[in-house]
Enzyme design. Structure first.
Site, PDB file in Angstrom:
ATOM      1  N   SER A 144      14.453   7.002  -2.861  1.00  0.00           N
ATOM      2  CA  SER A 144      14.606   7.009  -1.406  1.00  0.00           C
ATOM      3  C   SER A 144      15.901   7.702  -1.048  1.00  0.00           C
ATOM      4  CB  SER A 144      14.633   5.569  -0.873  1.00  0.00           C
ATOM      5  OG  SER A 144      15.006   5.516   0.490  1.00  0.00           O
ATOM      6  N   TYR A 157      17.625  -3.248  -0.556  1.00  0.00           N
ATOM      7  CA  TYR A 157      16.815  -2.054  -0.810  1.00  0.00           C
ATOM      8  C   TYR A 157      17.696  -0.892  -1.245  1.00  0.00           C
ATOM      9  CZ  TYR A 157      13.304   1.580  -0.083  1.00  0.00           C
ATOM     10  OH  TYR A 157      12.435   2.638  -0.262  1.00  0.00           O
TER      11      TYR A 157
END
Length: 252
Positions: A144, A157
């Site tokens: 990501s 995250y």
């Protein structure tokens, strides 16, 4: 003068394993690899959904098979790789996000997210690499943009994706002599069924639009070319790095 020849983006004769490949980014990667000529093993927890994905790929004339797998079950991962045959390409798109303010993070959420995003990612790569020793191969982690920056309500995250970036670099160093390449693809916010609630929130949508420099958000199709590139001979000297498909988010 002899002109150089462009390395092939084709994957004919290759076998790819796509974890989390029944929907979203993972499905996009599976389709892209199949279109490029690979036989694709699609693995996910939901039997019906993964079989539907395989059926639709087959209807387009491409080669795929379904495997039901929970990537956090490491014994099942090893057993699956022992039965599906030798794999040339691993794409790990399995992941989990449970966003909350850092002050509100629970141990249960922390453990759930890290179990998939770090532990499973690590041992999927290790299991695939053991097959690739002596033959070479390409391991692609769907990371990501949050593996390169921070984000509000994304402490856990972001931590997991920063970990994946570090793991990828270290594995690339160790496995380079075996011609095993290890890289990540780092998407920005991609419009999928799972991210729709975020896009539907006006405040969050405004934040996303303010960060992406191009005049649109990400689509699954934006990831597909990067996946084929990293899987193919076209990226033969690319390892230990990330392709940021982020619309300029991390540029500043």
């Amino acid at each position: 003068m002899t002109l150089p020849k462009t390395p092939s983006f084709r994957l004919d004769g290759k076998r790819a394993f796509v974890a989390g490949g029944s929907r979203g980014i993972g499905l996009g990667c599976a389709v892209a690899l199949a279109e490029a000529g690979a036989h694709v093993v699609i693995a996910a927890r939901g039997a019906a959904q993964v079989q539907t994905a395989v059926n639709e790929i087959a209807q387009e004339g491409f080669s795929a098979e379904a495997v039901v797998l929970d990537v956090t079950d490491l014994d099942a991962v090893r057993e699956t790789f022992g039965t599906v045959g030798q794999i040339d390409i691993l794409v790990n798109s399995a992941g989990l996000a449970r966003h909350s303010p850092a002050l509100d993070t629970t141990p249960e959420d922390f453990d759930a997210v890290t179990a998939i995003n770090i532990k499973a990612a690590y041992f999927l790569a290790q299991t695939a690499a053991k097959q690739m020793v002596g033959r070479g191969g390409s391991i692609i982690q769907i990371s990501s943009q949050m593996g390169h920056v921070g984000g509000i309500e994304r402490a856990v995250y972001c931590g997991t994706k920063h970990a994946v970036e570090g793991i990828t670099k270290a594995m690339a160093i160790e496995w380079g002599p075996e011609n095993i390449r290890v890289n990540t693809i780092c998407p920005t916010f991609i419009l999928t069924e799972l991210t729709k609630p975020t896009f539907d929130d006006p405040e969050k949508r405004a934040w996303i639009d303010s960060k992406i420099k191009l005049p649109r958000v990400g689509q699954v199709e934006d990831i597909m070319g990067a996946c084929v590139f990293l899987a193919s001979d076209a990226s033969g000297l690319v390892t230990g790095t990330s392709i940021l498909v982020d619309g300029g988010w991390t540029a500043g």
